[in-house]
Motif scaffolding. Structure first.
Motif, PDB file in Angstrom:
ATOM      1  N   LEU A   1     -34.576  -3.085 -27.016  1.00  0.00           N
ATOM      2  CA  LEU A   1     -33.605  -3.939 -27.691  1.00  0.00           C
ATOM      3  C   LEU A   1     -33.134  -3.247 -28.963  1.00  0.00           C
ATOM      4  O   LEU A   1     -33.944  -2.934 -29.834  1.00  0.00           O
ATOM      5  N   ASP A   2     -31.840  -2.995 -29.039  1.00  0.00           N
ATOM      6  CA  ASP A   2     -31.287  -2.412 -30.259  1.00  0.00           C
ATOM      7  C   ASP A   2     -29.937  -3.062 -30.533  1.00  0.00           C
ATOM      8  O   ASP A   2     -28.908  -2.648 -29.994  1.00  0.00           O
ATOM      9  N   PRO A   3     -29.938  -4.094 -31.383  1.00  0.00           N
ATOM     10  CA  PRO A   3     -28.708  -4.862 -31.610  1.00  0.00           C
ATOM     11  C   PRO A   3     -27.565  -4.013 -32.146  1.00  0.00           C
ATOM     12  O   PRO A   3     -26.398  -4.375 -31.989  1.00  0.00           O
ATOM     13  N   HIS A   4     -27.890  -2.901 -32.799  1.00  0.00           N
ATOM     14  CA  HIS A   4     -26.829  -2.074 -33.372  1.00  0.00           C
ATOM     15  C   HIS A   4     -26.313  -1.010 -32.398  1.00  0.00           C
ATOM     16  O   HIS A   4     -25.422  -0.248 -32.745  1.00  0.00           O
ATOM     17  N   SER A   5     -26.895  -0.950 -31.210  1.00  0.00           N
ATOM     18  CA  SER A   5     -26.414   0.087 -30.284  1.00  0.00           C
ATOM     19  C   SER A   5     -25.151  -0.396 -29.570  1.00  0.00           C
ATOM     20  O   SER A   5     -24.855  -1.585 -29.537  1.00  0.00           O
ATOM     21  N   ASN A   6     -24.426   0.525 -29.029  1.00  0.00           N
ATOM     22  CA  ASN A   6     -23.211   0.151 -28.295  1.00  0.00           C
ATOM     23  C   ASN A   6     -23.422   0.193 -26.788  1.00  0.00           C
ATOM     24  O   ASN A   6     -22.473   0.151 -26.019  1.00  0.00           O
ATOM     25  N   ARG A   7     -24.686   0.275 -26.375  1.00  0.00           N
ATOM     26  CA  ARG A   7     -24.995   0.332 -24.947  1.00  0.00           C
ATOM     27  C   ARG A   7     -24.483  -0.939 -24.254  1.00  0.00           C
ATOM     28  O   ARG A   7     -24.785  -2.058 -24.684  1.00  0.00           O
TER      29      ARG A   7
END
Lengths: 402, 402
Positions: A145-151
């Motif tokens: 989980l990485d809320p700042h990623s654009n995945r």
């Protein structure tokens, strides 16, 4: 008897927590411990609890305090919690609240509520190892989980489906996270909510450290941000887990969950079946103590722990060799250290216990994939400033010489 | 949010317990309640608990009492329990004992330890409904356990295998069972052990009521009989679940499990992941109170509850119409009533609450297959003799007129 023949498959995923095993080391007085993420017992409001227990057990409700009680939890305590939640942007009523035996139990119940084997849970990299422990019993797989990623979220949904399940929830500690001490900013929280909407999943917000902010501006809870979007708690997908463990007492095991009523109703059934209810007296005493001293007590904790954090950050700046990085938390109990590539936190701990008598938690156990062995967690909550300075000095010497 | 999309399948098996819902009725003072299987709060040793809490929270270990503690449980309490177990034929040491949050939690953990979906659990017909509630979360099927039957065990194993699982354990309350009040005799216990050997399964002995014997000769615990056969607790397949709930206080949620060390070690891991540990202070206070007053307190409970049982049996003999049968328990809290064929306990309860103001638990919920609707459970633990006589008089009138 060959127990393997009768064990359920889920047991293959359960193993001892490094933190819990390490807690056993804390009894050795010569060790300077930055290991357990535990509050300083010298700061417990013992007199307030003694008074509350005495008043309850010698008063007219003493029988009720020792008797079975409802699975939902003690109503006055739920009302007090509702008031606290309103103050941080989550007006709710008692039916939105379940009392649990610490927020650890909330994590176990939420795993039990949502996870079928091979479902996917989204967790940060690193995350609270106790959450992985609780969820593991329900045999999920994990994705980062990485809320700042654009995945794109479609990839997550697809991978989950290929693995034979579905993404069920995102779990995170948003404020002064265990283990990093970092706080997710507002933009990250909004992005997380967008992502949860797209995936149509729950969000589990672990707020165990939330009130322990020492500086910087508070960020609204994820649940408060979602409520602001939707205007109705019953429409919210965020499940908020609170705890008295870091502020009043962990040993009494009192935590709570705030969520939409259908979620609470299911958790109440689960609790009924699993342990009937959290101890009655503990809830009553916690209610008394919270009403009597909560704001002043929190202020005292903030002042003591802030000084210890400052001592740790100062000592790190002074003693850590080149190439070591660490976080600068605005609250909570933890600093997260990244060693130079190739160093191993677990090997460092073994050495440190032997020659430096300093304990900490190697970072690998906080990663769902067991990666990032070159990290470690330092808790500044138990040692005083002088011990912190000395412990970090020794640790810097060890890392510098390694 | 559509929660159905993210719920785990196990939730389809969880529903509200009739007993817990009924507990809410106990607040109405005009109801004579034979419903909840709860101890009389007037008999709680409140002063002893007040003293123990005060001594602990104002003494040198007050910090430790409010702090996190080990998942296994408080060592002095485990040592005290080991002494009690030795006295009933089960010498063991602290490593054979886990402290749980009531024996309800032990049942939840044992279901979690053993049951994969579609495994088979053997339970008596009827059985403790809370055990069905705890096990249901792990999606087993149930088969009838009857130690006195001559049904060949091969049929059980075959049916379990056809259902896609394996027989994992036999669960029973051996002494003054909830709900029937009946005690399995020694021959039945030996037959059960033979059967467990043949099937190579665990035996879960729920001993929640065991010390509450009012007359008749004690029967050795199943675990003691197995230990006598094998000479080594580590070779035993019986798992003993004890509780302080019926004797000292249910509201503090302190129970225990005694088993071979590999079982305890796995349950400790499970508890670590699920709620870290049972509340520290509750275990310390229970240890103090047990050491201070246990034998005298049990003697007092036996005398009061025996008189209530006698009052209930006398009233049943006087007021029940032809065709109604009931058990004659030697201990515990329950009499089990069988109504004439065709009558329904649930319908009778609805009528009784309306016209007679008498509460009890309809029997159907105690049967894994929901059969035997013409039964009901009467608890004699809370009402005094006069209320028991009056309540049974009203109930007899209602049944006779139905």
């Amino acid at each position: 008897m060959d127990w393997q023949k009768v064990l359920a498959e889920r047991n293959t995923r359960m193993k001892a927590s490094e933190i819990r095993e390490l807690l056993k080391l804390l009894d050795q007085p010569e060790i300077i411990s930055f290991a357990g993420g535990i509050p300083d017992p010298a700061l417990f409001p013992t007199q307030a609890f003694a008074d509350a227990m005495h008043a309850t057990l010698t008063g007219p409700a003493s029988g009720a305090a020792l008797q079975y009680s409802v699975s939902e939890g003690y109503r006055p305590l739920r009302d007090w919690i509702a008031g606290q939640m309103a103050a941080i942007g989550v007006p709710c009523d008692a039916d939105n609240i379940l009392i649990t035996s610490g927020s650890q139990q909330a994590l176990d119940y939420l795993g039990k509520l949502f996870l079928d084997p091979d479902d996917t849970a989204l967790v940060t990299w690193p995350t609270y190892m106790g959450a992985l422990g609780a969820f593991n019993a329900y045999q999920p797989r994990y994705e980062r989980l990485d809320p700042h990623s654009n995945r794109p979220v479609e990839a997550l949904a697809e991978a989950a489906s290929e693995a034979g399940g579905r993404v069920k929830f995102a779990y995170l500690s948003a404020d002064f996270a265990n283990p990093t001490g970092e706080t997710l900013d507002r933009a990250g929280r909004e992005a997380l909510l967008d992502m949860a909407e797209s995936l149509d999943i729950a969000v589990i917000e672990d707020a165990a450290y939330q009130v322990l902010r020492y500086d910087g501006a508070p960020v609204a809870p994820i649940l408060a941000l979602e409520l602001a979007r939707k205007g109705d708690l019953e429409a919210c997908r965020t499940i908020y887990c609170g705890s008295f463990s870091k502020v009043l007492s962990p040993g009494l095991r009192v935590g709570w969950v705030v969520a939409a009523k259908p979620v609470i109703a299911r958790l109440v059934l689960m609790k009924q079946a699993a342990d009937l209810h959290s101890p009655t007296l503990n809830q009553i005493a916690t209610d008394h103590v919270a009403r009597a001293i909560f704001p002043e007590h929190v202020a005292r904790l903030r002042s003591v722990y802030a000084a210890r954090r400052d001592a740790m950050l100062a000592a790190l700046a002074q003693h850590m060799p080149e190439g070591v990085r660490w976080t600068r938390p605005e609250g909570g109990m933890f600093v997260w250290l990244t060693l130079p590539e190739g160093m191993d936190g677990a090997a460092l701990l073994a050495q440190s216990l032997k020659t430096e008598k300093v304990a900490f938690v190697p970072g690998r156990a906080f990663f769902a994939d067991g990666s990032n062995g070159n990290t470690l967690r330092l808790a500044f909550s138990v040692a005083d400033e002088a011990m912190i300075a000395e412990g970090i000095r020794r640790l810097g010497r060890l890392i510098g010489g390694a």
